[in-house]
Design an enzyme around this catalytic site. Structure first.
Site, PDB file in Angstrom:
ATOM      1  N   HIS A 104       0.850  -1.204   0.000  1.00 16.69           N
ATOM      2  CA  HIS A 104       0.000   0.000   0.000  1.00 16.69           C
ATOM      3  C   HIS A 104       0.881   1.248   0.000  1.00 16.69           C
ATOM      4  CE1 HIS A 104       1.227  -0.389   4.170  1.00 16.69           C
ATOM      5  NE2 HIS A 104       0.893   0.878   4.349  1.00 16.69           N
ATOM      6  N   ASP A 106       0.615   5.121   2.015  1.00 18.62           N
ATOM      7  CA  ASP A 106      -0.131   5.554   3.202  1.00 18.62           C
ATOM      8  C   ASP A 106      -1.233   6.564   2.890  1.00 18.62           C
ATOM      9  OD1 ASP A 106       1.296   3.903   4.888  1.00 18.62           O
ATOM     10  OD2 ASP A 106       2.916   5.368   5.061  1.00 18.62           O
ATOM     11  N   HIS A 252       4.821   0.044   0.085  1.00 17.27           N
ATOM     12  CA  HIS A 252       5.556  -0.736   1.080  1.00 17.27           C
ATOM     13  C   HIS A 252       4.653  -1.786   1.706  1.00 17.27           C
ATOM     14  CE1 HIS A 252       3.784   2.703   3.195  1.00 17.27           C
ATOM     15  NE2 HIS A 252       3.736   1.935   4.281  1.00 17.27           N
ATOM     16  N   ARG A 268       5.322   6.483  14.208  1.00 18.45           N
ATOM     17  CA  ARG A 268       5.210   6.996  12.831  1.00 18.45           C
ATOM     18  C   ARG A 268       4.624   8.395  12.807  1.00 18.45           C
ATOM     19  NH1 ARG A 268       1.430   4.564   8.079  1.00 18.45           N
ATOM     20  NH2 ARG A 268       0.295   6.527   8.240  1.00 18.45           N
TER      21      ARG A 268
HETATM   22  C1  SIN Z   1       3.232   1.246   7.794  1.00 19.30           C
HETATM   23  O1  SIN Z   1       2.682   0.767   6.819  1.00 19.30           O
HETATM   24  O2  SIN Z   1       3.191   2.443   8.069  1.00 19.30           O
HETATM   25  C2  SIN Z   1       4.011   0.330   8.761  1.00 19.30           C
HETATM   26  C3  SIN Z   1       5.202  -0.254   8.106  1.00 19.30           C
HETATM   27  C4  SIN Z   1       5.989  -1.120   9.055  1.00 19.30           C
HETATM   28  O3  SIN Z   1       5.586  -1.332  10.202  1.00 19.30           O
HETATM   29  O4  SIN Z   1       7.040  -1.619   8.649  1.00 19.30           O
END
Ligand code: SIN
Length: 277
Positions: A104, A106, A252, A268
């Site tokens: 995806h 974000d 990612h 995050r």
């Molecule tokens: C995310 O998609 O923001 C998390 C990615 C992760 O935990 O590696």
């Protein structure tokens, strides 16, 4: 100490950065980091030791930060920080233990999705698991035949929070705030001018104007293409990494780990971006 930017792939996708001090980052160092982010799509800034306020302050230099819709998974006193963690308190997860396991970008379900996300590792699994995979969506687009690129340039896709994103049930109020949105299937990066596929297994529901089976097939083919090994880099986390990815040209997917034995605890911050075009 000077900042050292080390690209990790032949094409230059993904770079590690050494020698940066994000607590006290001069304008000159910031310019190097910003340039590396635009040039390499994802940067892993190693060996940081940041408080929440310091992470927020550094992140804000890239633009205003978003407050994630999942209010209960935000850090108390610092709502700009989304907790990506399997830590528990009183039997309840403090944050999201399995965020983003499918490919995806974000917050693509919003009108103005994330420009970039900065994920800071406070604790990582001791066995070295819990990697994050990143896909280079510019290279994936540019590798397609010209005729296919022209065809894809014309499409829009519907992005929805609730497509395959089942971490938490949303309240009625949260659902009302996220009705779904149409974005171009190919977007032009507002700063580099390069085109990239704008996709995601987790959040992209359909391609507008195609029959459901045709849309499903095209999305599956494109996801298979973008996640070929030549477009993917696997980041192995170390405590103190701050990884900053550009959601406008990458996807990612977080990889699983044994959350009964290990702790993976991350903060995050998310920078708000432009409306894709
Ligand atoms: C995310 O998609 O923001 C998390 C990615 C992760 O935990 O590696």
């Amino acid at each position: 100490m000077t900042i050292d930017v080390r690209p990790k792939t032949d094409r230059g996708f993904f770079a590690e950065i050494y020698g940066a001090n994000l607590k006290d980052c001069s304008d000159a160092d910031f310019a190097i980091i910003k340039d590396a982010h635009l040039s390499h799509g994802v940067i892993a800034i190693r060996d940081q030791d940041l408080t929440p306020a310091q992470q927020i302050s550094f992140s804000k230099r890239f633009g205003p930060l978003s407050i994630h819709v999942l209010e209960e998974q935000l850090l108390a006193g610092h709502p700009e920080i989304l907790l990506v963690t399997n830590k528990k308190e009183n039997g309840r997860f403090l944050g999201i233990p399995d965020l983003g396991r499918k490919w995806h970008t974000d917050q693509s379900y919003e009108e103005r999705p994330a420009l970039g996300s900065l994920l800071y590792a406070l604790e990582v699994p001791e066995d070295g698991s819990g990697d994050t995979w990143f896909a280079d969506m510019t290279a994936a687009y540019e590798a397609l035949p010209a005729e296919e690129r022209r065809r894809l340039d014309e499409f829009e896709a519907e992005h929805r929070y609730d497509h395959k994103h089942k971490n938490f049930e949303l309240s009625d109020n949260q659902i009302d705030r996220l009705p779904g949105v149409l974005h171009p299937l190919v977007r032009t990066h507002p700063e580099t001018g390069r085109k990239a596929l704008y996709l995601g297994v987790q959040l992209v529901k359909r391609i507008v104007g195609l029959a459901a089976d045709e849309s499903d097939r095209l999305l599956a083919d494109l996801h298979t293409h973008c996640t070929k090994p030549e477009f993917v880099y696997c980041h192995k986390w170390r405590k103190g990494d701050l990884v900053f990815w550009d959601n406008r040209c990458t996807m990612h997917a977080a990889q699983p780990y044994d959350d009964t034995r290990f702790t993976r605890h991350m903060h995050r911050t998310t920078v708000i971006g432009d409306q894709p075009c």
